[in-house]
Design an enzyme around this catalytic site. Structure first.
Site, PDB file in Angstrom:
ATOM      1  N   ASP A  33       0.869  -1.169   0.000  1.00  0.00           N
ATOM      2  CA  ASP A  33       0.000   0.000   0.000  1.00  0.00           C
ATOM      3  C   ASP A  33       0.908   1.222   0.000  1.00  0.00           C
ATOM      4  O   ASP A  33       1.667   1.433   0.943  1.00  0.00           O
ATOM      5  CB  ASP A  33      -0.878  -0.018   1.254  1.00  0.00           C
ATOM      6  CG  ASP A  33      -1.829   1.167   1.324  1.00  0.00           C
ATOM      7  OD1 ASP A  33      -1.725   2.059   0.460  1.00  0.00           O
ATOM      8  OD2 ASP A  33      -2.647   1.204   2.245  1.00  0.00           O
ATOM      9  N   ARG A  35       0.406   4.142   0.601  1.00  0.00           N
ATOM     10  CA  ARG A  35       0.161   5.105   1.675  1.00  0.00           C
ATOM     11  C   ARG A  35       0.847   4.702   2.972  1.00  0.00           C
ATOM     12  O   ARG A  35       0.917   5.475   3.911  1.00  0.00           O
ATOM     13  CB  ARG A  35      -1.347   5.252   1.939  1.00  0.00           C
ATOM     14  CG  ARG A  35      -2.092   5.923   0.816  1.00  0.00           C
ATOM     15  CD  ARG A  35      -3.555   6.093   1.142  1.00  0.00           C
ATOM     16  NE  ARG A  35      -4.288   6.495  -0.045  1.00  0.00           N
ATOM     17  CZ  ARG A  35      -4.728   5.648  -0.967  1.00  0.00           C
ATOM     18  NH1 ARG A  35      -4.509   4.362  -0.810  1.00  0.00           N
ATOM     19  NH2 ARG A  35      -5.368   6.070  -2.016  1.00  0.00           N
ATOM     20  N   HIS A 120     -10.355   3.491  -9.948  1.00  0.00           N
ATOM     21  CA  HIS A 120      -9.203   4.376 -10.137  1.00  0.00           C
ATOM     22  C   HIS A 120      -8.383   4.053 -11.381  1.00  0.00           C
ATOM     23  O   HIS A 120      -7.253   4.516 -11.518  1.00  0.00           O
ATOM     24  CB  HIS A 120      -8.316   4.340  -8.888  1.00  0.00           C
ATOM     25  CG  HIS A 120      -9.020   4.831  -7.655  1.00  0.00           C
ATOM     26  ND1 HIS A 120      -8.806   4.302  -6.398  1.00  0.00           N
ATOM     27  CD2 HIS A 120      -9.961   5.792  -7.502  1.00  0.00           C
ATOM     28  CE1 HIS A 120      -9.572   4.932  -5.520  1.00  0.00           C
ATOM     29  NE2 HIS A 120     -10.285   5.836  -6.169  1.00  0.00           N
TER      30      HIS A 120
END
Length: 238
Positions: A33, A35, A120
């Site tokens: 991930d 993030r 996305h």
């Protein structure tokens, strides 16, 4: 595990299941991930990932954008994991209507899922910002450090960057799928990215299943909450 047995019962009873997933679906395929906070970002990049992956940064600092994109967003050798495989099997059995994913890696399709709604976008679709010609992922990789079309235009990944809106037709597909679901399984997402996380509100059934290791804003609203590894749960499902 009582939660797993309950999940199995839900699946038996339903024929219009929708799965809504995030980055946690692909972490077990070796795709981290972006993030997640780690020292590498602070050592190597001058800006946080969310800033680098913005529309304005792509336009103003194209080379730096692609440096991060090639380094952190592309995993061409990644393979589907047990979650991708079990979801494809549920679709094949006529149980699963759609997979709605926030991921851009294309692993659901690689596993055999056919009705995949990519909120996305996808790294597998890339287009020239000047003439519109499309390029594959491998072609973009081969054209590093800044992929350019034969016409001279910059090739942009067909992914939704920060500051960009989701495509209207994709929103409509996701909302319609969730609204028609008799069971909604949410997995591998913290439900912190909007507007995608807001789509959950269109579900009106009584089988909202939430599978995530960490706490989410919807935990208290779930009809079934499973705080465990998504892969372990899916492996025991079928």
């Amino acid at each position: 595990m009582n939660e797993i047995n309950q999940l199995k019962e839900f699946v038996k009873e339903c024929e219009h299941i929708v799965f809504f997933g995030g980055a946690g679906v692909s972490t077990e395929s070796g795709i981290p991930d972006f993030r997640s906070v780690d020292g590498l970002y602070h050592l190597k990049y001058a800006y946080p990932p969310e800033h680098i992956l913005s529309h304005s940064f792509f336009q103003k600092s194209t080379e730096a954008f692609f440096q991060f994109y090639y380094d952190k967003m592309l995993y061409p050798k990644a393979l589907p994991n047990i979650t991708h495989q079990k979801l494809a099997l549920l679709e094949e059995q006529g149980k699963l209507n759609a997979v709605i994913t926030q991921n851009i890696d294309g692993l659901h399709q690689l596993a055999g899922s056919r009705n995949v709604i990519e909120l996305h976008g996808s790294v597998h679709r890339n287009y020239c910002t000047k003439c519109g010609h499309f390029y594959s992922l491998q072609e973009v990789i081969d054209k590093a450090p800044i992929p350019r079309c034969s016409c001279g235009g910059i090739i942009k990944p067909d992914v939704v960057l920060y500051e960009e809106a989701l495509k209207e037709d994709i929103i409509e597909q996701a909302v319609n799928a969730i609204a028609a679901a008799d069971m909604l399984i949410i997995g591998g997402t913290s439900l912190s990215v909007y507007p995608a996380a807001g789509f959950i509100n269109y579900y009106s059934g009584n089988k909202l299943v939430l599978i995530n290791k960490s706490v989410t804003p919807l935990d208290s609203e779930a009809d079934l909450l499973i705080t465990a590894s998504l892969g372990e749960v899916m492996e025991s499902l079928i």
